[in-house]
Design an enzyme around this catalytic site. Sequence first.
Site, PDB file in Angstrom:
ATOM      1  N   GLU A 182      37.328  58.223  17.096  1.00  0.00           N
ATOM      2  CA  GLU A 182      37.302  57.376  16.178  1.00  0.00           C
ATOM      3  C   GLU A 182      37.398  57.442  14.426  1.00  0.00           C
ATOM      4  O   GLU A 182      37.747  58.808  14.326  1.00  0.00           O
ATOM      5  CB  GLU A 182      35.750  56.622  15.994  1.00  0.00           C
ATOM      6  CG  GLU A 182      34.631  57.698  16.024  1.00  0.00           C
ATOM      7  CD  GLU A 182      33.126  57.193  16.342  1.00  0.00           C
ATOM      8  OE1 GLU A 182      33.175  56.252  17.211  1.00  0.00           O
ATOM      9  OE2 GLU A 182      32.257  57.588  15.583  1.00  0.00           O
ATOM     10  N   HIS A 190      27.958  54.647  13.536  1.00  0.00           N
ATOM     11  CA  HIS A 190      27.985  56.302  13.707  1.00  0.00           C
ATOM     12  C   HIS A 190      28.058  56.813  12.101  1.00  0.00           C
ATOM     13  O   HIS A 190      28.801  56.601  11.395  1.00  0.00           O
ATOM     14  CB  HIS A 190      29.012  56.705  14.354  1.00  0.00           C
ATOM     15  CG  HIS A 190      28.737  56.426  15.760  1.00  0.00           C
ATOM     16  ND1 HIS A 190      30.017  56.162  16.677  1.00  0.00           N
ATOM     17  CD2 HIS A 190      27.661  56.146  16.330  1.00  0.00           C
ATOM     18  CE1 HIS A 190      29.500  56.031  17.819  1.00  0.00           C
ATOM     19  NE2 HIS A 190      28.393  55.982  17.686  1.00  0.00           N
TER      20      HIS A 190
END
Lengths: 294, 396
Positions: A209, A247
């Site tokens: 990511e 996150h």
Amino acid sequence: MSVLIDQHSKIIVQGFTGSEGTFHAGQMLEYGSDVVGGVTPGKGGSVHLGLPVFNSVEEAVKATGADTSVIFVPPAFAADAIMEAADAGIAVIVAITEGIPVADMIKAKAFLADKQVTLIGPNCPGVISPGKAKVGIMPGFIHQQGSIGVVSRSGTLTYEAVDQLTKLGLGQSTCIGIGGDPVIGTSTLEAVKLLMNDPDTEGIVMIGEIGGSMETDAARWIKEHGTKPVVGFIAGQTAPPGRRMGHAGAIVGGKDDTAAAKMEVMRACGLHVVDSPAAIGATMLEALKAQKAG
Amino acid sequence: MNIHEYQAKAILKENGVNIQEGQVAATPDEAVAAAEALLAETGTNWWVIKAQIHAGGRGKGGGVKLAKSLDEVRAITEKMLGMQLVTPQTGPEGKKVSKVLVAQDVYYPGPTEKQEYYMSILLNRQSGRNVVMYSPEGGVDIEEVAAQRPEKIFKEEIDPSFGVLPFQGQRIARNLGLSGKVAREMAHFVERLYASFVAVDASLFEINPVLKTTDDKILAVDAKVNIDDSALFRHSLIEQMRDLSEEEPSEIEAGKHNLNFVKLDGNVGCMVNGAGLAMATMDIIKLSGGEPANFLDVGGGANAQTVEAGLKIILDDPRVKAVLINIFGGIVRCDRVASGVVEAYKKLGNIKVPIIVRLQGTNAEEGKAVIDGSGLKVYSAITLQEAADLVKQLVG
């Protein structure tokens, strides 16, 4: 074969008697993992889920011979739990806890540096070697034993990829959720190396990511040393810069850690990069066919 | 968490870092009183008025002004308070100024040349250690320096067990072109700066500029400080520095329901369990011809309450033309989530945009049956590709 964990792993659960620890220890046992006990300071000597509870990891290791630990300890105490496990000689530590202060992880990483230990996580779903052992919180039933290795920074997105693989008949050797925090024990590259060196792994799915450079570091290594097809995806192509996307580690800081920049490097390094997360499984299937044909 | 310059400087000062002194003011009267107090305390008879907003580049938008008299302090403050300050970092709508920092003038004439440096502390994710990044070219856009003169950017990695060691402080001073007593001042400044960073669990310090005054003092003239959200539980005083007026109202509302929400400006809303899958869902929306209107991670607890709260926040945005709910059921069961969606839908009523519900994993088929049997204007999907195709069909 598989990496990190298998049917011989003797597992203890830190934070054993809490609600998370209890639920997931039960799920791991049901999956067939060899959970041999757990640790909850102050509750040593009692029995939980039919297994012994210890006050410390040291006691647990002495009594059970455990070599693997999974951590469900709350964030404020989780880094200490990691260091305690490393000090007690645990070989593979899987830290599930989300929300550990970065400063605590910097300290824990420094403490682990000179020890023979592998830390997976924190803020991760854990590790599973399908059919052998599950050390984490992933749903066991979507997995199937096989020869695809999976490395990922996320939880449910990994399940999505695994589900696609399984439905196409591609089982998994080991799926490693390395975690979504900025400071983690095992990088994408380290996890890829493990799978590249595993004789029973034929292909690797690498899911990253935005934020950091782990995926490009891994891609550059794969270009030089890779022997198996790698399918790559980077989540967060539409994420705005400077915003944390769930996150703690998923934040675009500069031009090099955007999804587009990472995917470009990964493509240039010969990875099979998919734009759509819906195409992960199918692309792996094609890549394997091409590898066999070539 | 982001804090204001005046709050950041208070933290630095408390930890022994030399700063440009100042006082915060919310009215012109307070600003004049602050200027008088600074005159008495520091002898300064010029003042710098700085707008307090959570964005950099304030000088370019007229958010930093020099006042050479108390009358000017009043006049500038009257103008600055309440203005929509537009900087390269705020976006075209700008940010409303509700406080100013009245600061001492530190650019006074003196025996030596003044110098401005750049200094920041941030995490090196590869090594898992903090790094002091610095440059002799301060007071300017550091991205530009990095792009054009990368040799002017230095990095000093710090061992967490020891903090900034004396030789490292001296190396930094040397690379900044300093020697003698003022080099020792700089080394001390860096050592205290790093200690403050650790003391407050910061995730970023950016001091631009660090100033060497004309009488050889080293001090922080500006301060951008971000605090690690995960560590706020042990810093209750810092937590109180949170300025909700700087945050997006929909994000504050989402926070109350423990939803992880980031507002974007697209036309397809989404609600997902898990941060990685949420980002991937946004990507799917884009690939299908839409633009994501938000990031929303409902976490492990996708139930009727969270679905209702999430849908409400998403649908409050008039630009939203469709909503994609994407749940991968692991521990959470898809049929339960589906019932939650139906319940929330009925409760909210009058939903004018199409909703796509994609359920996969535990009890996915049962979940789809619940959605299909509800009689509501809700589209169901099982694979990610089916969901993508529905987005394309509805908004693409």
